[in-house]
Each structure stands twice: as structure tokens, then as C-alpha cells.
Design a protein around this motif. Sequence first.
Motif, PDB file in Angstrom:
ATOM      1  N   MET A 120     -92.876  45.770 -31.303  1.00 13.81           N
ATOM      2  CA  MET A 120     -91.627  45.317 -30.710  1.00 13.81           C
ATOM      3  C   MET A 120     -90.695  44.992 -31.887  1.00 13.81           C
ATOM      4  O   MET A 120     -90.949  44.064 -32.651  1.00 13.81           O
ATOM      5  CB  MET A 120     -91.911  44.087 -29.845  1.00 13.81           C
ATOM      6  N   LEU A 159     -87.950  43.628 -32.389  1.00 16.69           N
ATOM      7  CA  LEU A 159     -87.273  42.330 -32.543  1.00 16.69           C
ATOM      8  C   LEU A 159     -88.235  41.236 -33.017  1.00 16.69           C
ATOM      9  O   LEU A 159     -87.835  40.084 -33.193  1.00 16.69           O
ATOM     10  CB  LEU A 159     -86.646  41.893 -31.210  1.00 16.69           C
ATOM     11  N   GLY A 195     -90.601  49.664 -29.558  1.00 12.50           N
ATOM     12  CA  GLY A 195     -89.707  49.319 -28.458  1.00 12.50           C
ATOM     13  C   GLY A 195     -88.593  48.411 -28.923  1.00 12.50           C
ATOM     14  O   GLY A 195     -88.702  47.758 -29.968  1.00 12.50           O
ATOM     15  N   ALA A 196     -87.519  48.386 -28.129  1.00 12.07           N
ATOM     16  CA  ALA A 196     -86.420  47.438 -28.296  1.00 12.07           C
ATOM     17  C   ALA A 196     -85.654  47.607 -29.604  1.00 12.07           C
ATOM     18  O   ALA A 196     -85.143  46.632 -30.153  1.00 12.07           O
ATOM     19  CB  ALA A 196     -86.927  45.998 -28.143  1.00 12.07           C
ATOM     20  N   GLY A 197     -85.549  48.847 -30.099  1.00 14.31           N
ATOM     21  CA  GLY A 197     -84.742  49.050 -31.299  1.00 14.31           C
ATOM     22  C   GLY A 197     -84.950  50.405 -31.947  1.00 14.31           C
ATOM     23  O   GLY A 197     -85.578  51.297 -31.369  1.00 14.31           O
ATOM     24  N   ASN A 198     -84.415  50.525 -33.153  1.00 18.80           N
ATOM     25  CA  ASN A 198     -84.466  51.786 -33.907  1.00 18.80           C
ATOM     26  C   ASN A 198     -85.473  51.664 -35.063  1.00 18.80           C
ATOM     27  O   ASN A 198     -85.224  50.925 -36.014  1.00 18.80           O
ATOM     28  CB  ASN A 198     -83.055  52.057 -34.453  1.00 18.80           C
ATOM     29  N   VAL A 254     -90.055  54.519 -28.334  1.00 23.52           N
ATOM     30  CA  VAL A 254     -89.469  54.494 -26.993  1.00 23.52           C
ATOM     31  C   VAL A 254     -87.957  54.529 -27.149  1.00 23.52           C
ATOM     32  O   VAL A 254     -87.385  53.773 -27.947  1.00 23.52           O
ATOM     33  CB  VAL A 254     -89.881  53.230 -26.215  1.00 23.52           C
ATOM     34  N   ALA A 300     -84.079  54.947 -24.905  1.00 23.12           N
ATOM     35  CA  ALA A 300     -83.438  54.836 -23.591  1.00 23.12           C
ATOM     36  C   ALA A 300     -82.105  55.566 -23.592  1.00 23.12           C
ATOM     37  O   ALA A 300     -81.322  55.442 -22.648  1.00 23.12           O
ATOM     38  CB  ALA A 300     -83.255  53.364 -23.236  1.00 23.12           C
ATOM     39  N   LEU A 351     -79.983  57.849 -29.547  1.00 21.45           N
ATOM     40  CA  LEU A 351     -81.076  57.351 -30.388  1.00 21.45           C
ATOM     41  C   LEU A 351     -82.184  58.405 -30.498  1.00 21.45           C
ATOM     42  O   LEU A 351     -82.803  58.561 -31.559  1.00 21.45           O
ATOM     43  CB  LEU A 351     -81.624  56.025 -29.848  1.00 21.45           C
ATOM     44  N   GLU A 369     -87.839  56.248 -21.676  1.00 25.87           N
ATOM     45  CA  GLU A 369     -88.176  55.215 -20.696  1.00 25.87           C
ATOM     46  C   GLU A 369     -86.981  54.850 -19.835  1.00 25.87           C
ATOM     47  O   GLU A 369     -85.963  54.361 -20.335  1.00 25.87           O
ATOM     48  CB  GLU A 369     -88.701  53.973 -21.431  1.00 25.87           C
ATOM     49  N   GLY A 417     -90.066  44.781 -18.316  1.00 24.43           N
ATOM     50  CA  GLY A 417     -89.690  44.298 -19.649  1.00 24.43           C
ATOM     51  C   GLY A 417     -88.298  44.747 -20.036  1.00 24.43           C
ATOM     52  O   GLY A 417     -87.421  44.945 -19.182  1.00 24.43           O
ATOM     53  N   HIS A 418     -88.089  44.902 -21.334  1.00 24.17           N
ATOM     54  CA  HIS A 418     -86.782  45.272 -21.890  1.00 24.17           C
ATOM     55  C   HIS A 418     -86.392  46.663 -21.391  1.00 24.17           C
ATOM     56  O   HIS A 418     -87.171  47.588 -21.546  1.00 24.17           O
ATOM     57  CB  HIS A 418     -86.917  45.255 -23.409  1.00 24.17           C
ATOM     58  N   GLY A 438     -83.345  49.899 -20.621  1.00 20.42           N
ATOM     59  CA  GLY A 438     -82.046  50.525 -20.821  1.00 20.42           C
ATOM     60  C   GLY A 438     -81.340  50.666 -19.473  1.00 20.42           C
ATOM     61  O   GLY A 438     -81.712  49.996 -18.504  1.00 20.42           O
ATOM     62  N   HIS A 456     -79.988  41.396 -23.832  1.00 22.61           N
ATOM     63  CA  HIS A 456     -81.428  41.672 -23.759  1.00 22.61           C
ATOM     64  C   HIS A 456     -81.869  41.762 -22.304  1.00 22.61           C
ATOM     65  O   HIS A 456     -82.515  40.863 -21.780  1.00 22.61           O
ATOM     66  CB  HIS A 456     -82.236  40.581 -24.469  1.00 22.61           C
ATOM     67  N   VAL A 502     -83.997  42.376 -19.188  1.00 23.18           N
ATOM     68  CA  VAL A 502     -85.449  42.393 -19.010  1.00 23.18           C
ATOM     69  C   VAL A 502     -85.768  42.440 -17.517  1.00 23.18           C
ATOM     70  O   VAL A 502     -85.289  41.589 -16.757  1.00 23.18           O
ATOM     71  CB  VAL A 502     -86.080  41.133 -19.654  1.00 23.18           C
ATOM     72  N   MET A 551     -92.982  40.107 -16.418  1.00 26.94           N
ATOM     73  CA  MET A 551     -92.384  41.421 -16.657  1.00 26.94           C
ATOM     74  C   MET A 551     -93.216  42.484 -15.939  1.00 26.94           C
ATOM     75  O   MET A 551     -94.419  42.576 -16.144  1.00 26.94           O
ATOM     76  CB  MET A 551     -92.340  41.704 -18.165  1.00 26.94           C
TER      77      MET A 551
HETATM   78  O1  TUI Z   1     -89.585  47.335 -25.607  1.00 27.09           O
HETATM   79  C1  TUI Z   1     -89.839  47.538 -24.451  1.00 27.09           C
HETATM   80  N1  TUI Z   1     -90.136  46.544 -23.574  1.00 27.09           N
HETATM   81  C2  TUI Z   1     -90.109  45.215 -23.891  1.00 27.09           C
HETATM   82  S1  TUI Z   1     -89.814  44.541 -25.392  1.00 27.09           S
HETATM   83  C3  TUI Z   1     -89.933  43.024 -24.781  1.00 27.09           C
HETATM   84  S2  TUI Z   1     -89.755  41.619 -25.744  1.00 27.09           S
HETATM   85  C4  TUI Z   1     -88.176  41.149 -25.482  1.00 27.09           C
HETATM   86  N2  TUI Z   1     -87.992  40.070 -24.763  1.00 27.09           N
HETATM   87  C5  TUI Z   1     -86.756  39.640 -24.530  1.00 27.09           C
HETATM   88  C6  TUI Z   1     -85.670  40.306 -25.021  1.00 27.09           C
HETATM   89  C7  TUI Z   1     -85.851  41.441 -25.713  1.00 27.09           C
HETATM   90  C8  TUI Z   1     -87.130  41.894 -25.957  1.00 27.09           C
HETATM   91  C9  TUI Z   1     -90.208  43.069 -23.474  1.00 27.09           C
HETATM   92  N3  TUI Z   1     -90.310  44.303 -22.993  1.00 27.09           N
HETATM   93  N4  TUI Z   1     -89.844  48.786 -23.955  1.00 27.09           N
HETATM   94  C10 TUI Z   1     -89.433  49.878 -24.738  1.00 27.09           C
HETATM   95  C11 TUI Z   1     -87.964  50.007 -24.680  1.00 27.09           C
HETATM   96  N5  TUI Z   1     -87.211  50.148 -25.731  1.00 27.09           N
HETATM   97  N6  TUI Z   1     -87.214  50.007 -23.587  1.00 27.09           N
HETATM   98  C12 TUI Z   1     -85.924  50.181 -23.967  1.00 27.09           C
HETATM   99  C13 TUI Z   1     -85.939  50.270 -25.338  1.00 27.09           C
HETATM  100  C14 TUI Z   1     -84.864  50.479 -26.230  1.00 27.09           C
HETATM  101  C15 TUI Z   1     -83.586  50.016 -25.939  1.00 27.09           C
HETATM  102  C16 TUI Z   1     -82.556  50.225 -26.830  1.00 27.09           C
HETATM  103  C17 TUI Z   1     -85.077  51.141 -27.423  1.00 27.09           C
HETATM  104  C18 TUI Z   1     -84.061  51.337 -28.306  1.00 27.09           C
HETATM  105  C19 TUI Z   1     -82.821  50.883 -27.994  1.00 27.09           C
HETATM  106  O2  TUI Z   1     -81.808  51.172 -28.836  1.00 27.09           O
HETATM  107  C20 TUI Z   1     -81.356  50.254 -29.758  1.00 27.09           C
HETATM  108  C21 TUI Z   1     -80.487  50.971 -30.744  1.00 27.09           C
HETATM  109  O3  TUI Z   1     -80.524  50.568 -31.903  1.00 27.09           O
HETATM  110  O4  TUI Z   1     -79.825  51.935 -30.323  1.00 27.09           O
END
Ligand code: TUI
Length: 296
Positions: free
Chosen positions: A52, A54, A76-79, A97, A99, A103, A118, A124-125, A127, A208, A210, A257
Motif C-alpha cells: 500500500m 501510502l 495499491g493507492a498510488g504510483n 493496481v 484505476a 496511470l 480495478e 477499500g480504496h 477509483g 481517499h 474507501v 472494507m
Molecule cells: O489500494 C487499494 N485498496 C486499499 S488501500 C487501503 S488503505 C487506505 N486507507 C484509507 C485511505 C487510503 C488508503 C484500503 N484499500 N486497492 C488498489 C487500488 N489502487 N485501488 C485504486 C487504486 C489507485 C488509485 C489511484 C491506484 C493508483 C491511483 O493513482 C494515483 C496516481 O498517482 O495517479
Amino acid sequence: MARVSTAELAAAVSEAGGLGVIGSGQATPDWLRQQVQRAKKITAKPFGVNVMLLSPYVDEIMEIIREEGVAVVTTGAGNPGKYVPALQEAGIRVIPVVASVALAKRLVRSGVDALIAEGTESGGHVGELTTMALVPQIVDAVEVPVIAAGGICDGRGMAAVMALGAVGVQMGTRFMCAAECVIHQNVKDMVIKSKDRDTVVTGRSTGHPVRVLRNKLSRRFVEMEENCIPSEEILKLGVGALKAAMVDGDVDMGSVMAGQVSAMVRKIQPAREIIEDVVDGARKVMQGLARMAGDR
Ligand code: TUI
């Protein structure tokens, strides 16, 4: 699947012919090392770790993954672009992953091995795009294999995303009710009892978003967002809430989640049975479709 997919579940999924993935979330590097070593004791098959991005420990987590020679990293949740070269030099496959198409394209230029597209149906987190809209757009935009996630829990879902061009599926919510999944029984019961409209996306205003099962905590989130409470205040509510639900079983004030398919998960089953059901189900659906298309 932080706090949900531990060594037991990941190893059971890999033993059954899937690729099990340990969710590292915001866990400490020591915890992850123990989990990886435990999974290696249970299975000789390859497994992955989800990072993850973050997490405050992300650099150390990547280092442990390299040291332990884990087969696959998903993110997940970033680049994850800046981590790709070092992981691949260590022979580790990198499958982020994504969205969005933007990216996806950027990461393919960084040399990733495959992508997980996804949709917003997932837990969870999340798009914004649905799996139905996202998967074919990513398939058309890149040359690497695309795995679909979000809204898939049975053979019909697997066949559907394969029709969209995916080569495989990532499933989370159904495995919450795997026998090998260590989450609190209260959470499993809540998933099993849930209905079609029981998930909600909280935190869009905080940046964020979720998806969770509705409970007292999600209602409080929604209220605070409607009253335009500052993001920092809202985010404080979420601290420790995933552990409260998954480990301590607090399904009122914990963050449960789960994806939109939660309502389709109806029983506790071993991971092997889940995988057989999904794969056999997909085969039957695809054979039925071939007959419909006149291919007898
Ligand atoms: O990551 C997940 N699911 C998650 S992470 C998480 S922990 C969290 N809790 C609160 C706030 C934030 C995180 C709980 N569930 N799934 C994979 C996923 N990644 N889904 C969507 C994304 C994603 C979203 C935007 C990936 C990249 C992204 O781009 C960011 C960018 O830099 O363009």
C-alpha cells in the motif's frame, strides 16, 4: 487486503492454484517479514505481497520483499514507478493496481510486467470507473497482460471480464469468507448477511475514497462530509478503524472494507473450494456462450 490476507490465506490460495497475496497495508516491516517466512513454511508455491503505497514504511517494505525473494509485488493507492527497476532486477514481477488509463500507460513505460485494472465496485480504496468501463479501456491502451478486479466473485464475473479482454481476475471480498481468512467472525457474519446496497464510499471529499459496509462509522463519515468538516478531522475517525473491525470484531465503529459483491458471498468455504467454484463456473459460462454463438 491489509489485516485480512495474511500468510494463512495467501498460502492457501497459492496451494489451490491461485496466486495468494499477503496484504501489507500499514503493517511494520517486521510483521511483513514474519508473514512472508510463515507463508514459505506453508507453501512451496509462489505468492505475492501487496504494498500500500501510502504506508509510512513503504521503502522498508520494498526492501524486505527484495531480501525475501517474494515472487510478485502488487501495489495499491498510488504510483509505484520508482520502485519498478530495483524489484525487477531482483527477479520480482511487478503488477500495480490501476484505476485509470493514464496511470496504466505511464506504468507500462516504467516496464511493469502486468496490470490489475480495478473498478470502483471493489472494497477499500477505490477509483471512479466501473470494472465494465475500465477494463476494456486499459486492455486497448497497453500491451501487457491485464488482470481485472472489482465486482468479481464467481464464474460469471470471471467470464465477463475475460470477455472484456482480461487474462485473469483478482478477488478480495469473497476470500474474506474463506475458512483460512483470519478476520474476526463478526466481519464474516456481516459480509454473509449483507444485501446489494449495503456498501457505501466514504471519504471522497478527503481525497481517499474507501468502500465499506455501512455501519455507525460510515454514517458518521457521511454526516461529517455533509457538514463540510475539514478533511483532517474526518480522517482522524479512520485511524485504527480497519484493525478495530478485522481484528477486534468491532463492526459498528470499525472500517469494514468490502466490495459491492459482498451480498453475493453466502458462506464460509476453504480457499480451494472458492477457486474451483469460480474457475469451473467461468468455464461453464464460456461454454454456454460458445453454444449461443453457434459454435457447437
Ligand atoms: O489500494 C487499494 N485498496 C486499499 S488501500 C487501503 S488503505 C487506505 N486507507 C484509507 C485511505 C487510503 C488508503 C484500503 N484499500 N486497492 C488498489 C487500488 N489502487 N485501488 C485504486 C487504486 C489507485 C488509485 C489511484 C491506484 C493508483 C491511483 O493513482 C494515483 C496516481 O498517482 O495517479
